[in-house]
Design an enzyme around this catalytic site. Sequence first.
Site, mmCIF file in Angstrom:
data_model
loop_
_atom_site.group_PDB
_atom_site.id
_atom_site.type_symbol
_atom_site.label_atom_id
_atom_site.label_comp_id
_atom_site.label_asym_id
_atom_site.label_seq_id
_atom_site.Cartn_x
_atom_site.Cartn_y
_atom_site.Cartn_z
ATOM 1 N N ASP A 9 0.868 -1.162 0.000
ATOM 2 C CA ASP A 9 0.000 0.000 0.000
ATOM 3 C C ASP A 9 0.917 1.228 0.000
ATOM 4 O OD1 ASP A 9 -2.395 1.616 0.459
ATOM 5 O OD2 ASP A 9 -1.657 1.800 2.505
ATOM 6 N N ASP A 11 -0.181 5.241 0.977
ATOM 7 C CA ASP A 11 -0.466 6.169 2.073
ATOM 8 C C ASP A 11 -0.670 5.413 3.373
ATOM 9 O OD1 ASP A 11 -1.522 9.093 0.700
ATOM 10 O OD2 ASP A 11 -1.506 7.320 -0.571
ATOM 11 N N ASP A 175 -1.518 -0.866 5.984
ATOM 12 C CA ASP A 175 -1.815 -0.326 7.311
ATOM 13 C C ASP A 175 -3.294 -0.329 7.653
ATOM 14 O OD1 ASP A 175 -2.017 1.782 5.203
ATOM 15 O OD2 ASP A 175 -2.765 2.942 6.892
#
Length: 225
Positions: A9, A11, A175
């Site tokens: 991922d 951001d 995240d």
Amino acid sequence: MKKQLLIFDFDGTLIDSVPYLADTTNAMLTTLGKDTYPIGTIRNWVGNGSRMLVERALVGKIEVLDGELTVEQADHAEQVFFDAYKNLSGSKTIAYPDVDGGLQKLQAAGYTLALVTNKPIRFVPKILQSFGWQDLFSEVLGGDSLLVKKPDPAPLLHVCQALNVTPEQAIMIGDSRNDILAGQNANMDTLGLSYGYNYGQDIRELNPTEVFDNFATLVDYLLQV
């Protein structure tokens, strides 16, 4: 089975873009004559792509109910958001500690790296270039590269197919719940990072394969498996 492909991922995993996104969101709201929000509030709205961030900002909460916004309202606000995004300086976007060196180590160790983000793809190359990462990733997908985005597994499976790697040979690293669910739905191992944006939920509650509190520890783990 030996893992070959690491799908990251963006951001909240590799970069902290919330300060920039908060400035952009508040610039949009100001243009529209609406109240602005502190960065801590906006942080919990990030992770589902720009459209959802815009809609959450317009209604002032994480859950946007049917009928609260018209398509026209959201379309107009999103265009204002994109205009602000282009016009503001992106210098507030930073890499998390140990990410730059960690990515280099993983590539040098023989892993193939890919990037799957829900951020609109047109904004991704410039950010990658700003960190010197434009040659690190063999495949890069944005939230609008396909008809669906994470947590749908399709972007992850698309990357696997493009790189001729089976899902069992890949790992999804992120995240948020979108990352972990996408990886689980694609039947691949998932590694969670606790420091990013997950709407206030502990990433461990989603039962990823492993969880790490910093990027350096994640890298050490991957270099040992």
